[in-house]
Write an enzyme that holds these catalytic residues in place. Sequence first.
Site, short mmCIF file in Angstrom:
data_model
loop_
_atom_site.label_atom_id
_atom_site.label_comp_id
_atom_site.label_asym_id
_atom_site.label_seq_id
_atom_site.Cartn_x
_atom_site.Cartn_y
_atom_site.Cartn_z
N SER A 280 0.83 -1.19 0.00
CA SER A 280 0.00 0.00 0.00
C SER A 280 0.88 1.26 0.00
O SER A 280 1.71 1.44 -0.87
CB SER A 280 -0.96 -0.07 1.20
OG SER A 280 -1.95 0.92 1.14
N HIS B 205 -2.12 -1.21 -4.61
CA HIS B 205 -3.57 -1.27 -4.76
C HIS B 205 -4.12 0.15 -4.72
O HIS B 205 -3.38 1.11 -4.52
CB HIS B 205 -4.23 -2.17 -3.72
CG HIS B 205 -4.12 -1.68 -2.30
ND1 HIS B 205 -4.69 -2.33 -1.25
CD2 HIS B 205 -3.51 -0.59 -1.74
CE1 HIS B 205 -4.45 -1.69 -0.12
NE2 HIS B 205 -3.73 -0.62 -0.40
#
Length: 197
Positions: free
Chosen positions: A98, A123
């Site tokens: 992330s 993501h």
Amino acid sequence: MNLVPTVIEQSSQGERAYDIYSRLLKDRIIMVSGEVNDDMANAIIAQLLFLDAQDSEKDIYMYINSPGGSVSAGLAIYDTMNFVNADVQTIVMGMAASMASVLATAGTKGKRFALPNSEIMIHQPLGGAQGQSTEIQIAAEHILKTRKLINQILADGSGQDIETINKDTERDNFMTAQQAVDYGLIDGIMKNKKKIK
């Protein structure tokens, strides 16, 4: 419980005890471990600024093992990495997921590495909203702007086009160290301090 080891150094003036992170800082090493949040960001930013003020010609080594976290805290670290004059070498160990994947990619090009069994996960940003429909709409627009910003940072760092990044961040996208090299997020796999694949 958060146990921080202490190391003892001996010199002609006697012994001196350091917590391990202070000792690593003497060697220009910063540890980014755990969730990215405001407290962690402030500590990392202070260390970056301190090391840059000390000597902006020497590299700063940022070791990353983090599941990610707050986008605003991560962007504060990202901006500071780009603000300082010293090159920031990033080394992923374990996981950079992330927001932490953005930090790994934000290192100085040619100096972004991962240890052999590390993973990098990209993501889209996560978020939630509640309240009146106008508040939900404002939150949705904000998260879409944030996604666009993060994806542009990943595109710039990796050399991938924005359409590829948009598609590849639609869901959690886990990469091995070699896949992250092939994708352009990092530049090499570090077997040890001297051997880079």
